[in-house]
Scaffold this motif. Structure first.
Motif, PDB file in Angstrom:
ATOM      1  N   GLU A 201      30.650 -24.247 -37.589  1.00  0.00           N
ATOM      2  CA  GLU A 201      29.816 -25.198 -36.862  1.00  0.00           C
ATOM      3  C   GLU A 201      30.534 -25.687 -35.599  1.00  0.00           C
ATOM      4  OE1 GLU A 201      28.563 -24.715 -40.885  1.00  0.00           O
ATOM      5  OE2 GLU A 201      30.521 -25.327 -40.092  1.00  0.00           O
ATOM      6  N   MET A 202      31.814 -25.962 -35.713  1.00  0.00           N
ATOM      7  CA  MET A 202      32.591 -26.372 -34.546  1.00  0.00           C
ATOM      8  C   MET A 202      32.661 -25.247 -33.524  1.00  0.00           C
ATOM      9  SD  MET A 202      35.749 -28.315 -36.469  1.00  0.00           S
ATOM     10  CE  MET A 202      36.593 -28.725 -34.950  1.00  0.00           C
ATOM     11  N   LYS A 205      29.545 -24.997 -31.412  1.00  0.00           N
ATOM     12  CA  LYS A 205      29.468 -26.030 -30.375  1.00  0.00           C
ATOM     13  C   LYS A 205      30.358 -25.677 -29.184  1.00  0.00           C
ATOM     14  CE  LYS A 205      28.385 -29.848 -33.533  1.00  0.00           C
ATOM     15  NZ  LYS A 205      28.854 -31.143 -34.097  1.00  0.00           N
ATOM     16  N   GLU A 208      28.834 -22.889 -27.098  1.00  0.00           N
ATOM     17  CA  GLU A 208      27.709 -23.371 -26.286  1.00  0.00           C
ATOM     18  C   GLU A 208      28.209 -24.122 -25.054  1.00  0.00           C
ATOM     19  OE1 GLU A 208      23.591 -25.988 -26.903  1.00  0.00           O
ATOM     20  OE2 GLU A 208      24.882 -25.487 -28.614  1.00  0.00           O
ATOM     21  N   ALA A 209      29.390 -24.734 -25.156  1.00  0.00           N
ATOM     22  CA  ALA A 209      29.928 -25.508 -24.039  1.00  0.00           C
ATOM     23  C   ALA A 209      30.718 -24.663 -23.050  1.00  0.00           C
ATOM     24  CB  ALA A 209      30.825 -26.630 -24.580  1.00  0.00           C
ATOM     25  N   ALA A 322      31.931 -30.145 -25.695  1.00  0.00           N
ATOM     26  CA  ALA A 322      31.250 -29.793 -26.943  1.00  0.00           C
ATOM     27  C   ALA A 322      31.117 -30.990 -27.876  1.00  0.00           C
ATOM     28  CB  ALA A 322      32.019 -28.674 -27.642  1.00  0.00           C
ATOM     29  N   LEU A 324      33.695 -32.635 -29.222  1.00  0.00           N
ATOM     30  CA  LEU A 324      34.750 -32.586 -30.225  1.00  0.00           C
ATOM     31  C   LEU A 324      36.054 -33.105 -29.633  1.00  0.00           C
ATOM     32  CD1 LEU A 324      34.029 -28.958 -31.521  1.00  0.00           C
ATOM     33  CD2 LEU A 324      33.274 -31.092 -32.595  1.00  0.00           C
TER      34      LEU A 324
END
Length: 440
Positions: A201-202, A205, A208-209, A322, A324
């Motif tokens: 999941e991380m 993200k 996508e960034a 993202a 994070l």
């Protein structure tokens, strides 16, 4: 072996045959027999070390270190100890510069690490500091100084290289004792507190960034391919991608000096393929237009190749976009995460072949224990409980109800039936006994 003689005037002389097969003499003058015997024994030890090109033992080194100049010079004149170097040649800065320059066998990255250790030593001790003026206590103070601003493993690395430097000076007979010789813990240790598992999941993200296809591929090669970043990414060429056989050849600068270990082959993992294909689609037409010789030189990652491209800083910004927080050992933990994942599915020798490390290194520095492992370990196990027969049931075979029969057929079509054996054992019942024999 050396010989000890005394002339009519009482002057003692030691004679020995050096490594060049020439006889050498050390004139001691009028000294006591016991002192002459001691010098003779040490001369034999020093000569043996010179012939075999080995270091002095600790006792001999300590003895040489305490010699007065007169006897030291006599030993130096016959080649048993090094002649005292000119001051400008025995300074810390001059020696380290000459040593690193002479290491033509090391890779550029290793040279940079050696130069960093040189800077640390020179900044602390001073460029003009004589090698022989640095004591073991000074080495301890240097380590304490480093620990005030650097992490434990970085301190170990620098002290390990300092130990390497002074060991080389000792072998060149520029000093008797290395001040770092007795220093412990100069090898990098695994720091489990800095391990971090980057979940799928991380990873989604972060991908996508990413600003472009090459950054997405940089990340995917680390997270899903297990490559060392940036060294192995920057060596990857399109000719290394074997689309027909779903494989990629990885060139590893870190292991290129190890026989047969400069390259390894990994699968085009399903998670990696989309990002590899996207990057290829952008350059396929231009690459295929080249002649084969030029095509073989085209790198996969064409941006971010210059030396000043700070991938770490850029990556931290991508992680922030993202939503994070940057994790410890930002690139290493991507590779560590991938090896941990692969170890769940494939034999360890296969995983290590793909990742490019040994099982010992993997266990110490890469494999992680994740929250998912704890969750799985705490989950109740599914067991096929066997119900014991009650005491009221008869031990006769007729009273034992077998499990439902399950028939299967082999390749020849013949039917085979699996029947569970009754729980009373394999031996036949024995007459005049009220209890049947059992393996329970």
């Amino acid at each position: 072996m050396a010989s000890l003689s005394k002339d009519k005037s009482g002057n003692r002389t030691i004679q020995f045959v050096a490594g060049d097969r020439k006889r050498r003499s050390i004139r001691l003058g009028k000294i006591p027999q016991k002192a002459a015997d001691t010098i003779k024994a040490k001369a034999e030890s020093l000569n043996a070390a010179a012939i075999s090109q080995t270091s002095w033992d600790a006792e001999t080194a300590a003895w040489v270190g305490k010699l007065e100049s007169l006897l030291y010079d006599k030993l130096a004149n016959v080649g048993l100890v090094p002649k005292k170097a000119a001051p400008e040649k025995s300074t810390l800065s001059a020696f380290l510069t000459a040593y690193i320059k002479g290491r033509t066998d090391v890779k550029p990255t290793t040279r940079e690490h050696l130069q960093r250790a040189q800077r640390n030593l020179v900044e602390y001790f001073g460029a003009a500091k004589a090698l022989t003026d640095i004591s073991a206590g000074d080495a301890d103070d240097f380590r304490l100084h480093l620990s005030q601003t650097l992490g434990p493993n970085t301190v170990r690395r620098i002290c390990g290289r300092a130990k390497q430097f002074f060991r080389a000076a000792q072998r060149k007979r520029l000093l008797v004792d290395s001040p770092f010789a007795d220093m412990k813990e100069t090898n990098v240790k695994a720091n489990k507190s800095r391990e971090f598992f980057i979940t799928r999941e991380m990873a989604a993200k972060v991908l996508e960034a990413c600003p472009d296809a090459q950054w997405r591929l940089l990340f995917a090669l680390s997270r899903f391919g297990g490559l060392r970043c940036p060294s192995e990414h920057m060596q990857l060429r399109w000719v290394d991608v074997d689309w027909a056989n779903d494989r990629v050849t990885i060139r590893s600068p870190k292991t290129e000096h190890h026989e047969g270990k400069g390259r390894r082959v990994i699968p085009i993992f399903p998670e990696l393929r989309p990002y590899l294909e996207d990057a290829w689609a952008l350059v396929e037409e231009s690459v295929m237009a080249l002649d084969p010789e030029e095509r073989a030189k085209v790198f996969v990652i064409t941006r971010y190749r210059h030396k000043n491209a700070n991938l770490r800083t850029q990556f931290e910004r991508i992680i922030e976009r993202a939503g994070l927080s940057a994790w410890p050992k930002i690139f290493h933990n991507l590779r560590s995460t991938r090896e941990t994942e692969l170890a769940e599915t494939f034999p360890m020798h296969v995983v290590c072949e793909w990742i490019g490390n040994s099982q010992a290194v993997a266990a110490k520095h890469y494999l992680q224990v994740t929250d998912e492992h704890f969750a799985t370990g705490a989950a109740p196990a599914v067991q096929n409980a066997v119900q014991p027969a009650s005491a009221s049931e008869s031990p006769d075979a007729s009273a034992v109800q077998p499990e439902t029969k399950k028939s299967t057929a082999d390749a020849s079509g013949q039917q085979w039936t699996d029947v569970q054996a009754p729980p009373r054992g394999l031996e036949p019942r024995t007459k005049r006994l009220t209890v049947a024999c059992s393996t329970n």
